[in-house]
Motif scaffolding. Structure first.
Motif, PDB file in Angstrom:
ATOM      1  N   SER A 353       0.846  -1.202   0.000  1.00 57.73           N
ATOM      2  CA  SER A 353       0.000   0.000   0.000  1.00 57.73           C
ATOM      3  C   SER A 353       0.877   1.245   0.000  1.00 57.73           C
ATOM      4  CB  SER A 353      -0.906   0.004   1.234  1.00 57.73           C
ATOM      5  OG  SER A 353      -1.482   1.281   1.432  1.00 57.73           O
ATOM      6  N   ILE A 354       0.668   2.102  -0.982  1.00 56.91           N
ATOM      7  CA  ILE A 354       1.436   3.354  -1.059  1.00 56.91           C
ATOM      8  C   ILE A 354       1.143   4.208   0.173  1.00 56.91           C
ATOM      9  CG2 ILE A 354       1.665   5.535  -2.320  1.00 56.91           C
ATOM     10  CD1 ILE A 354       1.220   3.961  -4.893  1.00 56.91           C
ATOM     11  N   ALA A 355      -0.131   4.313   0.559  1.00 62.59           N
ATOM     12  CA  ALA A 355      -0.529   5.153   1.692  1.00 62.59           C
ATOM     13  C   ALA A 355       0.107   4.657   2.991  1.00 62.59           C
ATOM     14  CB  ALA A 355      -2.050   5.173   1.820  1.00 62.59           C
ATOM     15  N   ASN A 356      -0.012   3.354   3.262  1.00 65.22           N
ATOM     16  CA  ASN A 356       0.538   2.809   4.503  1.00 65.22           C
ATOM     17  C   ASN A 356       2.058   2.927   4.550  1.00 65.22           C
ATOM     18  OD1 ASN A 356      -2.036   2.127   5.329  1.00 65.22           O
ATOM     19  ND2 ASN A 356      -1.903   0.013   4.569  1.00 65.22           N
ATOM     20  N   SER A 357       2.693   2.659   3.439  1.00 66.03           N
ATOM     21  CA  SER A 357       4.152   2.765   3.375  1.00 66.03           C
ATOM     22  C   SER A 357       4.602   4.211   3.543  1.00 66.03           C
ATOM     23  CB  SER A 357       4.660   2.202   2.041  1.00 66.03           C
ATOM     24  OG  SER A 357       6.064   2.229   1.992  1.00 66.03           O
ATOM     25  N   LEU A 358       3.845   5.139   2.952  1.00 61.64           N
ATOM     26  CA  LEU A 358       4.167   6.560   3.080  1.00 61.64           C
ATOM     27  C   LEU A 358       4.097   7.007   4.536  1.00 61.64           C
ATOM     28  CD1 LEU A 358       4.672   9.382   1.776  1.00 61.64           C
ATOM     29  CD2 LEU A 358       2.192   9.615   1.609  1.00 61.64           C
ATOM     30  N   LEU A 359       3.037   6.597   5.241  1.00 62.39           N
ATOM     31  CA  LEU A 359       2.859   6.996   6.635  1.00 62.39           C
ATOM     32  C   LEU A 359       3.939   6.409   7.544  1.00 62.39           C
ATOM     33  CD1 LEU A 359      -1.030   6.763   6.982  1.00 62.39           C
ATOM     34  CD2 LEU A 359       0.366   8.822   6.781  1.00 62.39           C
ATOM     35  N   LYS A 360       4.498   5.267   7.161  1.00 61.30           N
ATOM     36  CA  LYS A 360       5.597   4.697   7.937  1.00 61.30           C
ATOM     37  C   LYS A 360       6.871   5.522   7.787  1.00 61.30           C
ATOM     38  CE  LYS A 360       4.119  -0.161   7.781  1.00 61.30           C
ATOM     39  NZ  LYS A 360       4.422  -1.505   7.196  1.00 61.30           N
ATOM     40  N   ILE A 733      -9.666  13.810  11.514  1.00 60.22           N
ATOM     41  CA  ILE A 733      -8.282  14.145  11.828  1.00 60.22           C
ATOM     42  C   ILE A 733      -7.749  13.117  12.815  1.00 60.22           C
ATOM     43  CG2 ILE A 733      -6.749  15.878  12.843  1.00 60.22           C
ATOM     44  CD1 ILE A 733      -8.713  18.014  11.944  1.00 60.22           C
ATOM     45  N   ILE A 734      -6.668  12.470  12.435  1.00 56.92           N
ATOM     46  CA  ILE A 734      -6.045  11.466  13.297  1.00 56.92           C
ATOM     47  C   ILE A 734      -4.530  11.685  13.270  1.00 56.92           C
ATOM     48  CG2 ILE A 734      -7.811   9.675  13.081  1.00 56.92           C
ATOM     49  CD1 ILE A 734      -6.217   8.430  10.848  1.00 56.92           C
ATOM     50  N   GLY A 735      -3.845  11.063  14.225  1.00 55.52           N
ATOM     51  CA  GLY A 735      -2.390  11.157  14.264  1.00 55.52           C
ATOM     52  C   GLY A 735      -1.746   9.926  13.663  1.00 55.52           C
ATOM     53  N   GLN A 736      -0.457  10.038  13.374  1.00 57.65           N
ATOM     54  CA  GLN A 736       0.276   8.858  12.937  1.00 57.65           C
ATOM     55  C   GLN A 736       0.309   7.845  14.069  1.00 57.65           C
ATOM     56  OE1 GLN A 736       3.831  11.163  11.495  1.00 57.65           O
ATOM     57  NE2 GLN A 736       3.724   9.725   9.803  1.00 57.65           N
ATOM     58  N   SER A 737       0.156   6.581  13.727  1.00 63.08           N
ATOM     59  CA  SER A 737       0.082   5.537  14.741  1.00 63.08           C
ATOM     60  C   SER A 737       1.356   5.486  15.575  1.00 63.08           C
ATOM     61  CB  SER A 737      -0.150   4.174  14.081  1.00 63.08           C
ATOM     62  OG  SER A 737      -0.166   3.160  15.059  1.00 63.08           O
ATOM     63  N   GLN A 738       1.181   5.446  16.912  1.00 58.61           N
ATOM     64  CA  GLN A 738       2.309   5.382  17.834  1.00 58.61           C
ATOM     65  C   GLN A 738       2.539   3.959  18.349  1.00 58.61           C
ATOM     66  OE1 GLN A 738       4.103   8.322  18.554  1.00 58.61           O
ATOM     67  NE2 GLN A 738       2.809   9.042  16.881  1.00 58.61           N
ATOM     68  N   ARG A 739       1.719   3.022  17.908  1.00 58.36           N
ATOM     69  CA  ARG A 739       1.832   1.646  18.396  1.00 58.36           C
ATOM     70  C   ARG A 739       3.013   0.916  17.744  1.00 58.36           C
ATOM     71  NH1 ARG A 739      -4.469  -0.575  18.572  1.00 58.36           N
ATOM     72  NH2 ARG A 739      -5.098   0.600  20.425  1.00 58.36           N
ATOM     73  N   SER A 740       3.628   0.026  18.478  1.00 57.48           N
ATOM     74  CA  SER A 740       4.687  -0.819  17.929  1.00 57.48           C
ATOM     75  C   SER A 740       4.068  -1.847  16.988  1.00 57.48           C
ATOM     76  CB  SER A 740       5.435  -1.518  19.060  1.00 57.48           C
ATOM     77  OG  SER A 740       4.561  -2.424  19.723  1.00 57.48           O
ATOM     78  N   LEU A 742       4.227  -4.948  17.187  1.00 57.98           N
ATOM     79  CA  LEU A 742       3.638  -6.043  17.947  1.00 57.98           C
ATOM     80  C   LEU A 742       2.236  -5.677  18.423  1.00 57.98           C
ATOM     81  CD1 LEU A 742       3.956  -8.824  19.231  1.00 57.98           C
ATOM     82  CD2 LEU A 742       4.999  -7.725  21.238  1.00 57.98           C
ATOM     83  N   ARG A 743       2.072  -4.450  18.950  1.00 52.96           N
ATOM     84  CA  ARG A 743       0.754  -4.004  19.413  1.00 52.96           C
ATOM     85  C   ARG A 743      -0.217  -3.887  18.238  1.00 52.96           C
ATOM     86  NH1 ARG A 743       0.081   0.931  23.115  1.00 52.96           N
ATOM     87  NH2 ARG A 743      -1.919  -0.125  23.411  1.00 52.96           N
ATOM     88  N   LYS A 744       0.287  -3.450  17.082  1.00 52.08           N
ATOM     89  CA  LYS A 744      -0.573  -3.350  15.903  1.00 52.08           C
ATOM     90  C   LYS A 744      -1.078  -4.724  15.489  1.00 52.08           C
ATOM     91  CE  LYS A 744       1.562   0.798  13.932  1.00 52.08           C
ATOM     92  NZ  LYS A 744       2.404   1.340  12.834  1.00 52.08           N
ATOM     93  N   SER A 745      -0.188  -5.713  15.558  1.00 49.85           N
ATOM     94  CA  SER A 745      -0.593  -7.068  15.151  1.00 49.85           C
ATOM     95  C   SER A 745      -1.597  -7.673  16.132  1.00 49.85           C
ATOM     96  CB  SER A 745       0.641  -7.965  15.015  1.00 49.85           C
ATOM     97  OG  SER A 745       1.304  -8.077  16.268  1.00 49.85           O
ATOM     98  N   LEU A 746      -1.451  -7.309  17.422  1.00 51.37           N
ATOM     99  CA  LEU A 746      -2.347  -7.860  18.444  1.00 51.37           C
ATOM    100  C   LEU A 746      -3.662  -7.095  18.552  1.00 51.37           C
ATOM    101  CD1 LEU A 746       0.255  -8.618  21.279  1.00 51.37           C
ATOM    102  CD2 LEU A 746      -0.866 -10.275  19.773  1.00 51.37           C
ATOM    103  N   ARG A 747      -3.567  -5.741  18.478  1.00 48.38           N
ATOM    104  CA  ARG A 747      -4.744  -4.900  18.723  1.00 48.38           C
ATOM    105  C   ARG A 747      -5.260  -4.175  17.486  1.00 48.38           C
ATOM    106  NH1 ARG A 747      -4.220  -2.047  24.641  1.00 48.38           N
ATOM    107  NH2 ARG A 747      -3.676  -3.898  25.843  1.00 48.38           N
ATOM    108  N   GLY A 748      -4.473  -4.211  16.418  1.00 49.23           N
ATOM    109  CA  GLY A 748      -4.899  -3.543  15.193  1.00 49.23           C
ATOM    110  C   GLY A 748      -4.317  -2.136  15.090  1.00 49.23           C
ATOM    111  N   ASP A 749      -4.209  -1.650  13.859  1.00 50.87           N
ATOM    112  CA  ASP A 749      -3.702  -0.307  13.579  1.00 50.87           C
ATOM    113  C   ASP A 749      -4.913   0.591  13.296  1.00 50.87           C
ATOM    114  OD1 ASP A 749      -2.671   2.024  12.469  1.00 50.87           O
ATOM    115  OD2 ASP A 749      -0.985   1.000  11.530  1.00 50.87           O
ATOM    116  N   VAL A 750      -5.265   1.456  14.256  1.00 52.49           N
ATOM    117  CA  VAL A 750      -6.476   2.275  14.145  1.00 52.49           C
ATOM    118  C   VAL A 750      -6.403   3.209  12.936  1.00 52.49           C
ATOM    119  CG1 VAL A 750      -7.870   4.056  15.280  1.00 52.49           C
ATOM    120  CG2 VAL A 750      -6.944   2.150  16.612  1.00 52.49           C
TER     121      VAL A 750
END
Length: 774
Positions: A353-360, A733-740, A742-750
């Motif tokens: 994903s261009i969007a997801n990769s860009l945000l990383k 309006i949201i912020g860039q994800s601050q989760r690691s 591991l947390r993203k894989s367990l709880r999801g990337d909001v």
């Protein structure tokens, strides 16, 4: 950072030339009568008092008593008088000035054209000649006399300028100072007959004066931005400064490319930012007939809207985010505008994903995803204007009892004026006291409610005949402290009270927590207030100021207080002048000078804060103009009813998201909401205090706060989206994800889940705050 590179012969010659060349300073104002000549003469008197040899030539006071008083005993070199269509003109007697050989010459009218047959065509050429002879010049110009600005002034106000100066004249100046003035003050001077004979009286109405004022603010801001970027380049700093907005649209050769460009244009216009467009195309791939058609259309569109466009080739689709990040950093981009992804979750996993990769990868740059509304309602880039009939109907609307009460309170309330500056020491208190004395001379009852001179001699001298009311003395932890005595001021009941430092926090035990609350009480009591404040204390700019200076300002006041003001006037001073005042001990005690110059008063900080102040007041002027004239705003109407929806966590970036939501909502005249979804086990006193602080900030800025309690982590994104739909939000309006990971894989990337599920809504992903050391 210093450099050890040896200077070239050309650079050495230029440095030697600069030693002998005179300095040029320009006072720029929105219109004749703004006070440029007055300030120029005041500076001349100050220089003379320091032992500098100063003369004046071709100076026009327009019979203003205040300006004539400033002439004092300054030596005058007679100008060359001549007439054009019965109007007297004054040329500089350059030869007489060179023969006299003063250190500094004061002269008006930088755009003045000389008489026919003169050796040089205009005053600018005369000044260049004087500078080359080692004579410094201080002069004045109106913004509409500058090329580029002249065309805009003609378009917006109808003013015709006979002669305009090239815009690069500002680059020749060693120092530029804006003389900001409100339309109300200009109109008052006009009514008192202090503006002399004016050929274009139609120019002098509130709307036209506001447009010229905003034009002056923005033009000087652009010049300041150029100096800021030059300074950052010298310091080796990359990326955006956090002040000027630069919008980049990523548009593909596809049917929706023009939609994204138009949306980017709309955003850039509202932010008064520059707009550029990039399109990516696979290296070696031949354009199809359809793609070639879209390409011609997009390039034609970008040319039409005065944006730049560039095509970037790539070998693999996975390269695009990296190339986009690189381009953004190199071009100081502050916001990227692009479309939502149309891929499914499986396609994103398989193809990337261009969007997801860009945000990383991206840092310090906001990313705005344009809503895809075509499937639901058809795309309308610029929704229709409010019809004239709807606006006329407002006049026949019967006021409710609450509306009647509000209008009566406004009529009874005092007038509120604020002097605002980029930093301490610019002269806000000095100007406030001068205005207080001017009002006193006119028979108006003026008193000083609270004054902070910080021991500055020049400021103390301006107190004059003003009555100073005693302060309220209160004991706190064994120490007697003083605050403004609001009750005593109301009892004294003056017409006007002067109150310094609007953002000040009162000592514990005071009736009000903040001084601006005392000011509101005075205004409600029918007492007019003139106050002072620095731009860094404005609540919504708190994050921008921290990014610029590395300092978190603790004393703030809500933006609504500035909006309540009847007049807001900027006191502009160049950073070099401010540093000189600091070194002379005119701002802080000498013991604190070195520390201040190495921290908050670094030249880069002062340049950036000055630009921030100029742009903020320009936006304030535009908002007021938009309120007076529904179609008069220079940034153009937004033309759509927006609802802003801010999603936050309890992390460090929550306040920043709230402030960003407020600023966007305010610019768009939109309702705005903040939502926090509380996950399970996030309870306790610490959590409760944090939530209350965020709620208080939201409500202080005029938003609505809601907490959804005790939610499973996997349900956070869906509940945020449900509330977004219930509120019919048009922008999330949201912020860039601050989760690691591991947390993203367990709880999801909001963030990722919202981007995938809210493709029919604009989504702004706010960048992490980047701090710099300069």
């Amino acid at each position: 950072m210093g450099t050890y590179r040896r200077k070239t012969p050309e650079e050495l010659l230029l440095s030697i030339y600069e030693l002998h060349r005179g300095r040029m300073k320009i006072y720029i104002g929105p219109v004749s009568g703004s006070g440029k000549t007055y300030q120029m003469l005041r500076e001349g008197q100050a220089l003379k008092a320091q032992g500098i040899d100063v003369v004046i030539c071709a100076v026009s006071t327009n019979q203003s008593p205040e300006t004539k008083d400033q002439l004092g005993d300054l030596e005058r070199i007679p100008s060359i008088h001549w007439f054009q269509k019965d109007i007297e003109k004054k040329d500089l007697d350059v030869e007489a000035i060179v023969a006299r050989n003063p250190e500094v010459v004061l002269t008006d009218g930088l755009a003045h054209q000389n008489r026919e047959g003169a050796e040089r065509s205009g005053r600018l050429d005369d000044i260049k000649y004087l500078l080359s002879n080692g004579i410094s010049v201080i002069t004045t110009v109106n913004v509409y006399e500058l090329e580029g600005a002249a065309d805009l002034a003609r378009k917006w106000t109808g003013i015709e300028v006979e002669h305009s100066l090239p815009a690069e004249v500002l680059a020749l100046a060693d120092d530029i100072v804006l003389i900001d003035v409100t339309p109300e003050k200009i109109l008052q001077r006009l009514s008192e007959g202090h503006l002399g004979k004016r050929q274009q009286r139609s120019l002098f109405n509130k709307g036209n004066l506001s447009k010229l004022r905003e034009l002056a603010l923005r033009m000087v801001a652009e010049d300041v931005n150029d100096s800021l970027e030059k300074h950052r380049e010298e310091q080796g700093l990359q990326g955006a400064s956090g002040i000027a907005e630069k919008v980049l649209v990523s548009a593909q050769y596809y049917w929706n490319g023009s939609i994204h460009i138009r949306r980017g244009q709309q955003i850039a216009k509202r932010l008064n930012g520059d707009l550029s467009v990039v399109s990516f195309w696979k290296q070696g791939l031949t354009l199809s007939k359809e793609a070639a058609t879209f390409k011609r259309s997009l390039w034609k569109l970008t040319e039409k809207i005065d944006a730049s466009m560039e095509e970037i080739t790539f070998r693999s689709k996975r390269e695009i985010p990296r190339l986009l990040v690189k381009y953004a950093i190199e071009h100081n981009i502050t916001r990227i505008v692009m479309g939502h992804s149309k891929q499914t979750a499986w396609q994103e996993l398989w193809k990337g994903s261009i969007a997801n990769s860009l945000l990383k990868q991206i840092r310090g740059v906001d990313v705005f995803f344009v809503a895809d509304r075509a499937d639901r309602e058809g795309e309308r880039v610029l929704p229709t204007r409010q019809s004239r009939n709807e606006r006329k109907a407002d006049a026949y609307h019967r006021l409710s009892s609450q509306e009647v009460k509000d209008k009566i309170d406004a009529i009874r309330g005092g007038t509120f004026k604020v002097y605002i500056g980029a930093a301490p020491g610019v002269g806000k208190t000095y100007k406030m006291l001068r205005e207080g004395n001017d009002l006193l001379k006119r028979g108006i009852d003026v008193v000083i409610g609270l004054l902070e001179t910080h021991g500055r001699k020049e400021t103390l001298e301006q107190i004059g005949d003003l009555e100073i009311l005693p302060r309220l003395r209160m004991e706190y932890r064994g120490t007697v402290l003083e605050e403004m005595d609001t009750a005593a001021i109301i009892k004294r009941n003056p017409e006007v009270v002067l109150v310094d430092e609007l953002a000040h926090t009162n000592m514990p035990g005071s009736k009000h927590k903040k001084r601006y609350m005392d000011v509101m009480e005075l205004l409600d009591a029918g007492i007019s207030v003139i106050s002072t404040v620095n731009v860094q204390h404005l609540e919504s700019l708190n994050d921008a100021v921290e990014q610029i200076t590395g300092v978190r300002v603790r004393e703030t006041f809500p933006d609504s207080i500035l909006q309540r003001a009847n007049e807001v006037e900027l006191i502009d001073v160049s950073p070099k002048t401010l540093q000189e005042r600091m070194k002379d001990g005119k701002i802080y005690a000498m013991a604190k000078v070195d520390q201040a110059l190495g921290a908050f008063f670094k030249i880069g900080n002062l340049i950036a804060l000055r630009e921030l102040a100029l742009r903020e007041i320009a936006d304030d002027v535009d908002e007021r103009l938009e309120a007076w004239e529904r179609v008069g705003s220079l940034r153009g109407p937004w033309r759509r009813q927006e609802v802003i929806y801010v999603c936050i966590t309890l992390g460090d970036h929550a306040e920043r998201l709230i402030r960003r939501g407020f600023r966007i909502a305010y610019r768009l005249k939109a309702c705005w909401y903040v939502t926090y979804v509380q996950e399970l086990k996030q309870n306790g006193p610490v959590y409760d205090k944090r939530i209350n602080d965020l709620k208080e900030l939201t409500e202080r800025l005029g938003g609505t706060f809601k907490m959804i309690p005790n939610v499973l982590p996997a349900r956070v994104a869906s509940l945020l989206l449900e509330r977004s739909q219930a509120l019919q939000s048009t922008q999330i309006i949201i912020g860039q994800s601050q989760r690691s990971w591991l947390r993203k894989s367990l709880r999801g990337d909001v963030t990722k889940q919202i981007l995938r599920s809210a493709r029919n809504v604009d989504v702004l992903v706010v960048a992490d705050l980047i701090r710099e050391e300069a």
